[in-house]
Every structure is written in structure tokens, then in C-alpha cells.
Design an enzyme around this catalytic site. Structure first.
Site, PDB file in Angstrom:
ATOM      1  N   GLU A  43       0.683  -1.177  -0.155  1.00  0.00           N
ATOM      2  CA  GLU A  43       0.145   0.095  -0.348  1.00  0.00           C
ATOM      3  C   GLU A  43       1.196   0.980  -0.063  1.00  0.00           C
ATOM      4  O   GLU A  43       1.468   1.056   0.276  1.00  0.00           O
ATOM      5  CB  GLU A  43      -0.933  -0.152   1.288  1.00  0.00           C
ATOM      6  CG  GLU A  43      -1.790   1.515   1.279  1.00  0.00           C
ATOM      7  CD  GLU A  43      -2.591   1.230   2.660  1.00  0.00           C
ATOM      8  OE1 GLU A  43      -2.321   0.648   3.344  1.00  0.00           O
ATOM      9  OE2 GLU A  43      -3.820   2.667   2.211  1.00  0.00           O
ATOM     10  N   GLU A  68       4.631   4.607   3.638  1.00  0.00           N
ATOM     11  CA  GLU A  68       4.632   5.607   4.039  1.00  0.00           C
ATOM     12  C   GLU A  68       5.740   7.070   3.765  1.00  0.00           C
ATOM     13  O   GLU A  68       6.554   6.446   4.263  1.00  0.00           O
ATOM     14  CB  GLU A  68       3.791   5.824   5.349  1.00  0.00           C
ATOM     15  CG  GLU A  68       3.002   7.066   5.798  1.00  0.00           C
ATOM     16  CD  GLU A  68       2.680   7.691   5.083  1.00  0.00           C
ATOM     17  OE1 GLU A  68       1.733   7.584   4.579  1.00  0.00           O
ATOM     18  OE2 GLU A  68       3.144   9.168   4.970  1.00  0.00           O
ATOM     19  N   ASP A 117      -3.128  11.900  -1.775  1.00  0.00           N
ATOM     20  CA  ASP A 117      -3.290  12.828  -1.906  1.00  0.00           C
ATOM     21  C   ASP A 117      -3.819  13.838  -2.626  1.00  0.00           C
ATOM     22  O   ASP A 117      -3.208  13.421  -4.172  1.00  0.00           O
ATOM     23  CB  ASP A 117      -2.218  13.928  -1.482  1.00  0.00           C
ATOM     24  CG  ASP A 117      -2.045  13.749   0.054  1.00  0.00           C
ATOM     25  OD1 ASP A 117      -3.063  13.255   0.835  1.00  0.00           O
ATOM     26  OD2 ASP A 117      -0.935  13.582   0.301  1.00  0.00           O
ATOM     27  N   LYS A 121      -4.555  21.423  -8.163  1.00  0.00           N
ATOM     28  CA  LYS A 121      -3.945  22.155  -8.846  1.00  0.00           C
ATOM     29  C   LYS A 121      -3.189  21.938 -10.340  1.00  0.00           C
ATOM     30  O   LYS A 121      -2.227  20.691  -9.577  1.00  0.00           O
ATOM     31  CB  LYS A 121      -2.722  23.210  -8.658  1.00  0.00           C
ATOM     32  CG  LYS A 121      -3.532  23.985  -7.493  1.00  0.00           C
ATOM     33  CD  LYS A 121      -2.665  25.284  -7.187  1.00  0.00           C
ATOM     34  CE  LYS A 121      -3.259  26.221  -6.021  1.00  0.00           C
ATOM     35  NZ  LYS A 121      -2.941  26.658  -5.025  1.00  0.00           N
ATOM     36  N   ASP A 153     -12.237   9.648  -2.393  1.00  0.00           N
ATOM     37  CA  ASP A 153     -13.533  10.254  -2.785  1.00  0.00           C
ATOM     38  C   ASP A 153     -14.027  10.882  -3.661  1.00  0.00           C
ATOM     39  O   ASP A 153     -14.724  12.037  -3.908  1.00  0.00           O
ATOM     40  CB  ASP A 153     -13.635  10.899  -0.937  1.00  0.00           C
ATOM     41  CG  ASP A 153     -12.949  11.804  -0.759  1.00  0.00           C
ATOM     42  OD1 ASP A 153     -12.053  11.753  -0.571  1.00  0.00           O
ATOM     43  OD2 ASP A 153     -13.822  12.669  -0.440  1.00  0.00           O
ATOM     44  N   THR A 191     -10.346   2.172   5.089  1.00  0.00           N
ATOM     45  CA  THR A 191      -9.188   3.017   5.126  1.00  0.00           C
ATOM     46  C   THR A 191      -9.746   3.999   6.669  1.00  0.00           C
ATOM     47  O   THR A 191     -10.815   3.928   6.235  1.00  0.00           O
ATOM     48  CB  THR A 191      -8.485   3.652   4.004  1.00  0.00           C
ATOM     49  OG1 THR A 191      -9.039   4.536   3.414  1.00  0.00           O
ATOM     50  CG2 THR A 191      -8.570   2.738   3.746  1.00  0.00           C
ATOM     51  N   GLU A 192      -9.100   4.487   7.065  1.00  0.00           N
ATOM     52  CA  GLU A 192      -9.444   5.818   8.008  1.00  0.00           C
ATOM     53  C   GLU A 192      -9.987   6.468   7.495  1.00  0.00           C
ATOM     54  O   GLU A 192     -11.623   6.793   7.578  1.00  0.00           O
ATOM     55  CB  GLU A 192      -7.837   6.526   9.046  1.00  0.00           C
ATOM     56  CG  GLU A 192      -7.732   5.777   9.899  1.00  0.00           C
ATOM     57  CD  GLU A 192      -6.139   4.641   9.439  1.00  0.00           C
ATOM     58  OE1 GLU A 192      -5.618   4.159   8.914  1.00  0.00           O
ATOM     59  OE2 GLU A 192      -5.953   4.738  10.593  1.00  0.00           O
ATOM     60  N   TYR A 193      -9.359   7.304   5.767  1.00  0.00           N
ATOM     61  CA  TYR A 193     -10.342   8.216   5.114  1.00  0.00           C
ATOM     62  C   TYR A 193     -11.393   7.881   4.858  1.00  0.00           C
ATOM     63  O   TYR A 193     -12.670   8.136   4.696  1.00  0.00           O
ATOM     64  CB  TYR A 193      -9.062   8.334   4.209  1.00  0.00           C
ATOM     65  CG  TYR A 193      -8.570   9.754   4.556  1.00  0.00           C
ATOM     66  CD1 TYR A 193      -7.239   9.869   5.626  1.00  0.00           C
ATOM     67  CD2 TYR A 193      -8.313  11.384   4.253  1.00  0.00           C
ATOM     68  CE1 TYR A 193      -6.587  10.418   5.909  1.00  0.00           C
ATOM     69  CE2 TYR A 193      -7.193  11.536   4.149  1.00  0.00           C
ATOM     70  CZ  TYR A 193      -6.542  11.761   4.962  1.00  0.00           C
ATOM     71  OH  TYR A 193      -5.515  13.039   5.688  1.00  0.00           O
ATOM     72  N   GLU A 194     -11.515   6.436   4.942  1.00  0.00           N
ATOM     73  CA  GLU A 194     -12.625   5.654   4.035  1.00  0.00           C
ATOM     74  C   GLU A 194     -14.030   5.718   5.257  1.00  0.00           C
ATOM     75  O   GLU A 194     -15.074   6.115   4.928  1.00  0.00           O
ATOM     76  CB  GLU A 194     -12.580   4.366   3.753  1.00  0.00           C
ATOM     77  CG  GLU A 194     -14.288   4.305   2.882  1.00  0.00           C
ATOM     78  CD  GLU A 194     -13.213   2.137   1.729  1.00  0.00           C
ATOM     79  OE1 GLU A 194     -12.243   2.328   1.815  1.00  0.00           O
ATOM     80  OE2 GLU A 194     -14.289   1.789   1.583  1.00  0.00           O
TER      81      GLU A 194
END
Ligand code: SAM
Length: 213
Positions: A43, A68, A117, A121, A153, A191-194
Site C-alpha cells: 500500500e 508511507e 492526496d 492544481k 472520495d 481505510t481511516e479516510y474511507e
């Protein structure tokens, strides 16, 4: 990801047996590192590690490597692994730019990109982990039957990614703009963000990229 600096993170990471400290020396030798012949799934941008630790618990016959670049974030994943001590999970503090220095040709069977991320831009497009620049790196390390699984998302990033991949020679499969209400939801590990975004009512986009060149 908003980063809270954790001063003690780096010294603890540097001492940890759950983190691979010289990953470039293992290029082409990761199966020896794990001591078995199991597939290797990585990942990239794992964040705090909920997704990869959950998968490593569910699938003991797959070797997982969590990558990471932010030490204060990797530290949170390390805390999970310190508790779980999963033999099939290794963490690496690394920028994705260096993946081809760490993995040999066809050494990786799956790459997960979760909530990368978005870099909205245009002038930052090459920083997106689904830009042609990174897809070319993934192509160097993925096995012939390998795949990239991508969730986000962010519809702008998703549309960019499913357009960029074919123009870079990848096949795009299993596209959904609402993963949790799709046929692909079975077995989905959040995931945490999900968890955060879906609890706020945001649909999750997901696609798979394969590359047989
Ligand atoms: N995947 C996690 C999740 O879904 O909860 C975290 C998502 S967070 C928005 C993106 C993570 O990717 C951050 O922790 C960031 O530090 C990491 N990241 C961004 N660019 C990276 C790169 N080039 N190499 C390694 N990690 C990166």
C-alpha cells in the site's frame, strides 16, 4: 492528511524491528525477507495503517508492505503493528518516487492506492500517485498478473486517474462511483479516510488498473 508532528516518532521508527530500515538492499529479495514464497501486496501512502493491518490479519498467506513517507503518520501504523506483531507485515518509511529502487521487476503482485492526496492544481498533476510518472514506476515492479487497486472520495482525482491510466497503456476495470453500494463492496476493507468520508455521506470511487505490457 493534516500532520501533527510527533517528536518521538523517528527515533522509535529507527529502532523498530517492524520497519525495514535498508529496503533498497532487499530489492529482488523480499520473499527471502519474509521467509516464504507468498505474493507481495503493497500500500503506497498507507497513512495510519488500518487498511493494511486489517488485510494482513485476514490474509496470513499474503505478505504486506506498508509504505508511507511521513514519519509521524507511519508511527501510528507502527503502534498498531507493535500490538499485533503480524509476521506478514513490514513497514517502510519511503517516498513513492523510490519504489523501483526497493522492488525488482515483477516483484510486487498488487499495489493499493487509497485516498491519495488529490493535488487539485494542474501544475501539481505529476505529484498525483496516479499520474503517468508514478504509473510508469508501478509498471516496473508489478507482476504480469498484478494490479493497482485505487479508491478515493475525490471525483476530480478519480476522473483524472481513469483517463490517465489508459493513455499510459493500462487497462481500467471494475469502475464504480459508489463502491459501498456496488457489486464490488463485498469484502471491502475500509481505510481511516474511507470511514470518515463515507460517514459524512460521500460516495467512494474505486477502480482497478492492470498492465500487461
Ligand atoms: N491511505 C490512507 C487512508 O486512506 O486512510 C491515508 C490517506 S492520506 C490522504 C495520504 C497519505 O499518503 C499521507 O499519509 C501521505 O503522507 C502519504 N503520501 C503522499 N504522497 C506520498 C508519496 N509520494 N510517497 C509515500 N507516501 C505518500
Amino acid at each position: 492528511m493534516r500532520l501533527r508532528h510527533i517528536a518521538k516518532a523517528l527515533p522509535i521508527i529507527e529502532e523498530s524491528p517492524f520497519v525495514e530500515h535498508d529496503p533498497k538492499s532487499l530489492k529482488g529479495k523480499w520473499k527471502e525477507r519474509f521467509g516464504n514464497d507468498h505474493p507481495i501486496h503493497i500500500e503506497v501512502g498507507m497513512g495510519k495503517g488500518k487498511f493494511i493491518t486489517s488485510l494482513a490479519m485476514l490474509n496470513p498467506d499474503i505478505n504486506y508492505i506498508g509504505i508511507e513517507r511521513a514519519d509521524s503518520v507511519l508511527f501510528r501504523a507502527l503502534q498498531k503493528q507493535q500490538e499485533l506483531q503480524l509476521p506478514n507485515l513490514v513497514l517502510i518509511l519511503l517516498n513513492a518516487d523510490e519504489l523501483a529502487l526497493v522492488f525488482g521487476r515483477e516483484e510486487v503482485d498488487r499495489i493499493y492506492l487509497n485516498f491519495s492526496d488529490p493535488w487539485p492544481k494542474d501544475r501539481h498533476a505529476l505529484r498525483r500517485l496516479t499520474s503517468e510518472r508514478y504509473l510508469n514506476i508501478y509498471r516496473q515492479i508489478l507482476s504480469t498478473a498484478g494490479r493497482v487497486e485505487f479508491k478515493t472520495d475525490n471525483k476530480g482525482l478519480f476522473d483524472y486517474s481513469i483517463t490517465t491510466a489508459p493513455s499510459s497503456g493500462w487497462n481500467v476495470l471494475d469502475v464504480t462511483y459508489d463502491l459501498h453500494h456496488s457489486i464490488y463492496s463485498e469484502g471491502n476493507v475500509m481505510t481511516e479516510y474511507e470511514e470518515r468520508f463515507s460517514s459524512e455521506g460521500n460516495p467512494i470511487c474505486r477502480a482497478v488498473f492492470t498492465c500487461n505490457s
